[in-house]
Design an enzyme around this catalytic site. Structure first.
Site, PDB file in Angstrom:
ATOM      1  N   GLU A  99       0.655  -1.134   0.041  1.00 19.50           N
ATOM      2  CA  GLU A  99       0.020  -0.206   0.134  1.00 19.50           C
ATOM      3  C   GLU A  99       0.919   1.087  -0.017  1.00 19.50           C
ATOM      4  O   GLU A  99       1.955   1.158   0.522  1.00 19.50           O
ATOM      5  CB  GLU A  99      -0.982  -0.084   1.229  1.00 19.50           C
ATOM      6  CG  GLU A  99      -1.835   1.121   1.548  1.00 19.50           C
ATOM      7  CD  GLU A  99      -2.827   1.321   0.096  1.00 19.50           C
ATOM      8  OE1 GLU A  99      -2.466   1.686  -0.952  1.00 19.50           O
ATOM      9  OE2 GLU A  99      -4.103   1.432   0.459  1.00 19.50           O
ATOM     10  N   ASP A 100       0.435   2.391  -0.523  1.00 17.26           N
ATOM     11  CA  ASP A 100       1.347   3.632  -0.707  1.00 17.26           C
ATOM     12  C   ASP A 100       1.196   4.139   0.590  1.00 17.26           C
ATOM     13  O   ASP A 100       2.085   4.887   1.167  1.00 17.26           O
ATOM     14  CB  ASP A 100       0.638   4.316  -1.797  1.00 17.26           C
ATOM     15  CG  ASP A 100      -0.770   4.566  -1.789  1.00 17.26           C
ATOM     16  OD1 ASP A 100      -1.526   4.055  -1.001  1.00 17.26           O
ATOM     17  OD2 ASP A 100      -1.267   5.276  -2.669  1.00 17.26           O
ATOM     18  N   ASP A 103      -4.058   6.116   5.688  1.00 17.91           N
ATOM     19  CA  ASP A 103      -4.490   7.462   6.441  1.00 17.91           C
ATOM     20  C   ASP A 103      -5.599   7.209   7.419  1.00 17.91           C
ATOM     21  O   ASP A 103      -5.094   6.891   8.778  1.00 17.91           O
ATOM     22  CB  ASP A 103      -5.040   8.256   5.109  1.00 17.91           C
ATOM     23  CG  ASP A 103      -5.334   9.754   5.411  1.00 17.91           C
ATOM     24  OD1 ASP A 103      -4.691  10.222   6.518  1.00 17.91           O
ATOM     25  OD2 ASP A 103      -6.387  10.223   4.533  1.00 17.91           O
ATOM     26  N   LYS A 131       0.248   7.621   8.116  1.00 14.65           N
ATOM     27  CA  LYS A 131      -0.350   9.168   8.626  1.00 14.65           C
ATOM     28  C   LYS A 131      -1.126   8.635  10.022  1.00 14.65           C
ATOM     29  O   LYS A 131      -2.410   8.752   9.908  1.00 14.65           O
ATOM     30  CB  LYS A 131      -1.158   9.698   7.716  1.00 14.65           C
ATOM     31  CG  LYS A 131      -0.897  11.180   7.422  1.00 14.65           C
ATOM     32  CD  LYS A 131      -1.930  11.900   6.595  1.00 14.65           C
ATOM     33  CE  LYS A 131      -1.375  12.079   5.264  1.00 14.65           C
ATOM     34  NZ  LYS A 131      -2.568  12.581   4.371  1.00 14.65           N
ATOM     35  N   PHE A 152      -0.918  16.653   3.285  1.00 17.05           N
ATOM     36  CA  PHE A 152      -1.396  16.097   1.815  1.00 17.05           C
ATOM     37  C   PHE A 152      -0.218  15.723   1.034  1.00 17.05           C
ATOM     38  O   PHE A 152       0.345  16.638   0.545  1.00 17.05           O
ATOM     39  CB  PHE A 152      -2.462  16.775   0.948  1.00 17.05           C
ATOM     40  CG  PHE A 152      -3.077  15.777   0.355  1.00 17.05           C
ATOM     41  CD1 PHE A 152      -4.163  14.979   0.550  1.00 17.05           C
ATOM     42  CD2 PHE A 152      -2.652  15.560  -1.240  1.00 17.05           C
ATOM     43  CE1 PHE A 152      -4.865  13.852  -0.181  1.00 17.05           C
ATOM     44  CE2 PHE A 152      -3.525  14.780  -2.057  1.00 17.05           C
ATOM     45  CZ  PHE A 152      -4.544  13.746  -1.531  1.00 17.05           C
ATOM     46  N   ASP A 159      -1.397  10.763  -5.615  1.00 19.05           N
ATOM     47  CA  ASP A 159      -1.769  11.652  -6.388  1.00 19.05           C
ATOM     48  C   ASP A 159      -2.862  12.853  -5.822  1.00 19.05           C
ATOM     49  O   ASP A 159      -3.212  12.597  -4.834  1.00 19.05           O
ATOM     50  CB  ASP A 159      -2.746  11.121  -7.619  1.00 19.05           C
ATOM     51  CG  ASP A 159      -4.031  10.740  -6.770  1.00 19.05           C
ATOM     52  OD1 ASP A 159      -4.163   9.901  -5.861  1.00 19.05           O
ATOM     53  OD2 ASP A 159      -5.213  11.047  -7.415  1.00 19.05           O
ATOM     54  N   ARG A 165       1.206  11.769  -9.958  1.00 16.91           N
ATOM     55  CA  ARG A 165       1.970  10.434  -9.617  1.00 16.91           C
ATOM     56  C   ARG A 165       3.366  10.462 -10.212  1.00 16.91           C
ATOM     57  O   ARG A 165       3.962   9.453  -9.405  1.00 16.91           O
ATOM     58  CB  ARG A 165       1.012   9.591 -10.217  1.00 16.91           C
ATOM     59  CG  ARG A 165      -0.507   9.264  -9.429  1.00 16.91           C
ATOM     60  CD  ARG A 165      -1.116   8.132 -10.059  1.00 16.91           C
ATOM     61  NE  ARG A 165      -2.654   8.323  -9.953  1.00 16.91           N
ATOM     62  CZ  ARG A 165      -3.234   7.894  -8.987  1.00 16.91           C
ATOM     63  NH1 ARG A 165      -2.477   7.527  -7.558  1.00 16.91           N
ATOM     64  NH2 ARG A 165      -4.550   7.901  -8.768  1.00 16.91           N
TER      65      ARG A 165
HETATM   66  P1  IMP Z   1      -7.812   5.836   4.051  1.00 15.33           P
HETATM   67  O1  IMP Z   1      -8.925   4.775   3.689  1.00 15.33           O
HETATM   68  O2  IMP Z   1      -8.038   7.011   4.737  1.00 15.33           O
HETATM   69  O3  IMP Z   1      -6.724   5.144   4.881  1.00 15.33           O
HETATM   70  O4  IMP Z   1      -7.206   6.357   2.785  1.00 15.33           O
HETATM   71  C1  IMP Z   1      -6.397   5.724   1.932  1.00 15.33           C
HETATM   72  C2  IMP Z   1      -6.031   6.189   0.652  1.00 15.33           C
HETATM   73  O5  IMP Z   1      -6.443   7.523   0.508  1.00 15.33           O
HETATM   74  C3  IMP Z   1      -4.783   5.878   0.151  1.00 15.33           C
HETATM   75  O6  IMP Z   1      -4.487   4.437  -0.320  1.00 15.33           O
HETATM   76  C4  IMP Z   1      -4.307   6.817  -0.898  1.00 15.33           C
HETATM   77  O7  IMP Z   1      -4.763   6.519  -2.010  1.00 15.33           O
HETATM   78  C5  IMP Z   1      -5.334   8.175  -0.328  1.00 15.33           C
HETATM   79  N1  IMP Z   1      -4.647   8.807   0.295  1.00 15.33           N
HETATM   80  C6  IMP Z   1      -4.515   9.314   1.631  1.00 15.33           C
HETATM   81  N2  IMP Z   1      -3.653  10.226   2.116  1.00 15.33           N
HETATM   82  C7  IMP Z   1      -3.168  10.486   1.031  1.00 15.33           C
HETATM   83  C8  IMP Z   1      -2.232  11.723   0.674  1.00 15.33           C
HETATM   84  O8  IMP Z   1      -1.883  12.304   1.616  1.00 15.33           O
HETATM   85  N3  IMP Z   1      -2.052  11.794  -0.554  1.00 15.33           N
HETATM   86  C9  IMP Z   1      -2.492  11.115  -1.641  1.00 15.33           C
HETATM   87  N4  IMP Z   1      -3.423  10.046  -1.415  1.00 15.33           N
HETATM   88  C10 IMP Z   1      -3.870   9.915  -0.077  1.00 15.33           C
HETATM   89 MG    MG Z   2      -3.759   3.598  -2.097  1.00 12.25          MG
END
Ligand code: IMP
Ligand code: MG
Length: 175
Positions: A99-100, A103, A131, A152, A159, A165
């Protein structure tokens, strides 16, 4: 008219490379003699996955899944959609998810539940960035690159509205 966003480098391409080296070392040690399935979470993880797997010298397979939660904005909608599910069975396999960024944790928790239902032999998570300040759902990250501030991020696969990206560094989008 949209003004040009200000980007500040948070991690340079050299720092990312060194981190991917370290993560690959750990993963190599843990998966030696196994034949895992690595799951790249599209789209954000494509670059990280490509760099990571080139450093892994054991037999493996790569699968791709795509989830969506962001409706184009910076905030997660909280609703996760499986855009592309798994194409191959993982029952009895050692599975490592790539995973990238984690959050709120909603997306990855949803994916891990989806995968757990398919009865893999083991299921682990490798995330390039975390994060933790925004976490809403607890997530165990087995292999972590960087703990990042509540900003962010774009670049190296990440992206904003499908843009940035291609940046080779991880940057903070200043507002
Ligand atoms: P979550 O469900 O809130 O954990 O969000 C996860 C997804 O949101 C990640 O896999 C990213 O694709 C996107 N995301 C969350 N934070 C960022 C950021 O700072 N920059 C870009 N994409 C983000
Ligand atoms: Mg992702």
């Amino acid at each position: 008219m949209s003004s040009q966003p200000k980007l500040r480098i948070l991690y340079t391409r050299a720092e990312i490379e060194a981190k991917v080296d370290k993560l690959a070392d750990k993963i190599r040690r843990d998966y030696l003699g196994k034949h895992p399935v690595l799951i790249c979470v599209l789209k954000g993880s494509f670059m990280f996955t490509a760099d990571l797997i080139r450093r892994l010298n054991f037999p493996l397979e790569v699968e791709f899944v795509q989830l969506s939660s962001y409706g184009g904005a910076k905030e997660s909608s909280g609703k996760i959609k499986m855009v592309q599910g798994l194409q191959s069975p993982i029952q009895g396999r050692d599975v490592l998810v790539i995973e990238d960024i984690v959050d709120t944790g909603t997306t990855i928790a949803f994916l891990l539940d989806y995968l757990r239902d398919k009865k893999p032999a083991s299921l682990k998570l490798c995330a390039l960035t975390d994060k933790p300040s925004r976490r809403q759902v607890p997530v165990k990250i087995d292999y972590l690159g960087f703990t990042v501030p509540d900003k962010f991020l774009v670049g190296y696969g990440l992206d904003l509205d499908q843009k940035f990206r291609n940046l080779p560094d991880i940057c903070v989008l200043e507002d």
